[in-house]
Design a protein around this motif. Structure first.
Motif, PDB file in Angstrom:
ATOM      1  N   ARG A   1       0.839  -1.213   0.000  1.00  9.24           N
ATOM      2  CA  ARG A   1       0.000   0.000   0.000  1.00  9.24           C
ATOM      3  C   ARG A   1       0.868   1.255   0.000  1.00  9.24           C
ATOM      4  O   ARG A   1       0.576   2.224  -0.696  1.00  9.24           O
ATOM      5  CB  ARG A   1      -0.950   0.004   1.202  1.00  9.24           C
TER       6      ARG A   1
ATOM      7  N   ARG B   1      -1.296   3.958  -1.690  1.00  7.23           N
ATOM      8  CA  ARG B   1      -2.688   3.672  -1.322  1.00  7.23           C
ATOM      9  C   ARG B   1      -2.864   3.489   0.184  1.00  7.23           C
ATOM     10  O   ARG B   1      -3.823   2.883   0.627  1.00  7.23           O
ATOM     11  CB  ARG B   1      -3.176   2.385  -2.016  1.00  7.23           C
ATOM     12  N   PHE B   2      -1.963   4.023   0.969  1.00  5.49           N
ATOM     13  CA  PHE B   2      -2.028   3.850   2.418  1.00  5.49           C
ATOM     14  C   PHE B   2      -3.056   4.810   3.019  1.00  5.49           C
ATOM     15  O   PHE B   2      -3.398   5.827   2.429  1.00  5.49           O
ATOM     16  CB  PHE B   2      -0.654   4.061   3.055  1.00  5.49           C
TER      17      PHE B   2
END
Length: 105
Positions: free
Chosen positions: A45, A50-51
């Motif tokens: 991620r 995409r964290f």
């Protein structure tokens, strides 16, 4: 002062410098907090951008605890992080990179 060669990252909380490091114990604690998610999924991620803020929070807490801080997630909710959420995300990314980098990197 943080030693990047030892996997350490510096973070300032309420004006006080702290050293964060993902030790084996800190990683185990982090894995427990992630529940079904794995460390590999967390790394992916971060690599893909995409964290979540939850990912960042748990990584920073794990790193701080690995560096000797005795606080917990609830304690971090009420402190002023120098650089704000963006710096917290940078610190989280550095912690992962330094924890899983090969020695020659």
């Amino acid at each position: 002062m943080a030693n990047p060669h030892a996997g350490e990252v510096e973070l300032i909380l309420d004006g006080k410098r702290h050293v964060a490091k993902l030790t084996l114990g800190a990683l185990a604690e982090l894995e427990g907090r992630l529940g079904d998610g794995s460390l590999l999924a967390l790394v992916e991620r971060f690599e893909q951008g995409r964290f979540s803020s939850r990912d960042t929070l748990h990584l920073v807490v794990a790193g701080l605890r690995g560096g000797g801080w005795r606080g917990d997630v609830e304690d971090l909710l009420s402190v002023e992080i120098a650089g704000g959420p963006i710096e917290a995300a940078r610190v989280a990314g550095r912690l992962l990179a330094r924890a899983f980098a090969r020695p020659e990197q």
